[in-house]
Design an enzyme around this catalytic site. Structure first.
Site, mmCIF file in Angstrom:
data_model
loop_
_atom_site.group_PDB
_atom_site.id
_atom_site.type_symbol
_atom_site.label_atom_id
_atom_site.label_comp_id
_atom_site.label_asym_id
_atom_site.label_seq_id
_atom_site.Cartn_x
_atom_site.Cartn_y
_atom_site.Cartn_z
ATOM 1 N N ASP A 10 52.893 40.775 49.074
ATOM 2 C CA ASP A 10 51.473 40.513 49.923
ATOM 3 C C ASP A 10 51.023 39.229 49.913
ATOM 4 O O ASP A 10 49.661 39.149 49.738
ATOM 5 C CB ASP A 10 50.460 41.784 50.152
ATOM 6 N N ASP A 15 51.272 36.189 44.650
ATOM 7 C CA ASP A 15 52.598 36.484 45.154
ATOM 8 C C ASP A 15 53.502 35.247 45.605
ATOM 9 O O ASP A 15 54.646 35.244 45.145
ATOM 10 C CB ASP A 15 52.329 37.429 46.365
ATOM 11 N N THR A 124 54.813 43.596 44.352
ATOM 12 C CA THR A 124 53.820 42.769 43.862
ATOM 13 C C THR A 124 52.590 43.087 44.781
ATOM 14 O O THR A 124 51.622 42.316 44.585
ATOM 15 C CB THR A 124 54.159 41.236 43.666
ATOM 16 N N HIS A 240 48.657 37.149 38.274
ATOM 17 C CA HIS A 240 49.097 38.605 38.333
ATOM 18 C C HIS A 240 50.589 38.491 38.564
ATOM 19 O O HIS A 240 51.358 39.026 37.877
ATOM 20 C CB HIS A 240 48.387 39.445 39.424
ATOM 21 N N ASP A 241 50.942 38.298 39.753
ATOM 22 C CA ASP A 241 52.168 38.782 40.307
ATOM 23 C C ASP A 241 53.226 38.137 39.540
ATOM 24 O O ASP A 241 54.252 38.661 39.487
ATOM 25 C CB ASP A 241 52.209 38.745 41.705
HETATM 26 O O1 RIB Z 1 44.886 43.107 41.540
HETATM 27 C C1 RIB Z 1 45.873 41.989 41.671
HETATM 28 C C2 RIB Z 1 46.897 42.330 42.648
HETATM 29 O O2 RIB Z 1 46.180 42.502 44.071
HETATM 30 C C3 RIB Z 1 47.818 41.099 42.989
HETATM 31 O O3 RIB Z 1 49.108 41.344 43.335
HETATM 32 C C4 RIB Z 1 47.046 40.265 44.068
HETATM 33 O O4 RIB Z 1 48.199 39.528 45.004
HETATM 34 C C5 RIB Z 1 46.842 41.661 45.022
HETATM 35 O O5 RIB Z 1 47.658 41.989 45.816
HETATM 36 CA CA CA Z 2 50.044 40.794 45.570
#
Ligand code: RIB
Ligand code: CA
Length: 312
Positions: A10, A15, A124, A240-241
């Site tokens: 997303d 991502d 993700t 994060h992803d």
């Molecule tokens: O909480 C972090 C996640 O939420 C990540 O995947 C960010 O892209 C959002 O989708």
């Molecule tokens: Ca994401």
């Protein structure tokens, strides 16, 4: 032999970086398709953003699909306050040449898993697309080698509610289906992603590479971290992803523990909470390998080395 993967995302700046990391690694990852889902921003933007990243990476051949525009049951939630109105603020938006495939992402996932074997799924964002595919045709799970997800939190608490991380809160019912599907699941939660911070020094290392992917990455990370830096007082936004792809490329960067992860799907107070039985205090089945440490410097060394390849 490269591992066959489907990335469901997303975009979202993080991502986008996960897509770059995967596209930089054709020796290890054979991307059968990129599926997109409503999450950080609505589906119309997440699919456009994914296709933009394919253009920037020189991969206009990549097959990109649009999937579910809302969670299985809950109303959609979004995160423009973090990612900006476009979902990828920090890079100039353009109409990508990479085409959007006509087939719905869930149909693509089902068809692909009917005809392939040993496919790794990399969600993700909210796990709506994969969950919908599994619900429609559970037999496709026989072709799933493993699932490497970004979502959930244990020690870190929530980032969208006091007790829930965004991806799981957005679609807790989907997360429950995926975690309980019976195939190996490795989960990258906030406990590790909050350790891989895109500090100014690390962003500068990427920008110095100078190629189109590096410049897009540096621009997005320079925007992305402003919210988290203020919120957590940290020195950069958590990336994060890309932890999902990094684990597939260099699993030794992480430590994981097999345990039960259950999702709260009822309580309005704690819905989306991931109850991680890290110390095995229940007899619930061990359904997830939960990541709990990460070598952050090694993660960024990997990211820089791979992004540099786009300049070759
Ligand atoms: O909480 C972090 C996640 O939420 C990540 O995947 C960010 O892209 C959002 O989708
Ligand atoms: Ca994401």
């Amino acid at each position: 032999m490269p591992r066959k993967v489907i990335i469901d995302c997303d975009p979202g700046q993080d991502d986008a970086v996960a897509l770059f990391l995967a596209m930089a690694s054709p020796g290890e990852l054979d991307i059968l398709g990129v599926t997109t889902v409503a999450g950080n921003v609505p589906l119309a933007l997440t699919q456009r953003n994914a296709r933009m990243m394919c253009d920037i990476a020189g991969r206009r051949d990549m097959r990109v699909f649009a999937g579910c525009e809302r969670p299985l049951r809950r109303d959609p939630i979004t995160a423009e306050y973090i990612h900006g109105a476009t979902g990828i603020d920090g890079v100039d938006v353009f109409e990508p040449e990479t085409p959007l495939q006509e087939q719905h992402a869930v149909d693509f996932i089902v068809d692909t898993l009917r005809n392939e074997v040993s496919v790794t799924l990399i969600p993700t964002g909210p796990m709506t697309n994969f969950a919908a595919a599994i619900e429609r045709e559970p037999s496709i799970l026989e072709s799933v080698e493993q699932i490497v997800s970004m979502g959930g939190a244990m020690r870190e608490g929530g980032n969208r509610s006091p007790s829930a991380e965004f991806n799981i809160l957005a679609d807790p019912h989907a997360a429950e289906i995926v975690y309980d599907c019976g195939r190996p699941v490795t989960a990258m939660g906030l406990d590790v992603t909050h350790r891989v911070l895109s500090t100014r020094e690390r962003v500068a290392r990427i920008r110095e590479l100078g190629n189109d992917v590096a410049m897009a990455t540096a621009g997005m990370l320079s925007f992305f971290h402003r919210y988290d830096t203020k919120k957590y007082g940290s020195e950069g936004a958590p990336l994060h992803d890309p932890c999902t792809v990094a684990w597939l490329l260099e699993p030794g960067l992480f430590e994981t523990r097999r345990c039960n992860v259950s999702v709260e799907t009822e309580s309005e107070l704690t819905i989306g909470h991931t109850a991680v039985d890290f110390w095995h205090v229940t007899d619930r089945p061990h359904n997830v390998d939960w990541a709990y440490t990460v070598d952050a410097d090694g993660f960024y060394d990997l990211l820089v080395e791979r992004v540099a390849r786009f300049g070759d």
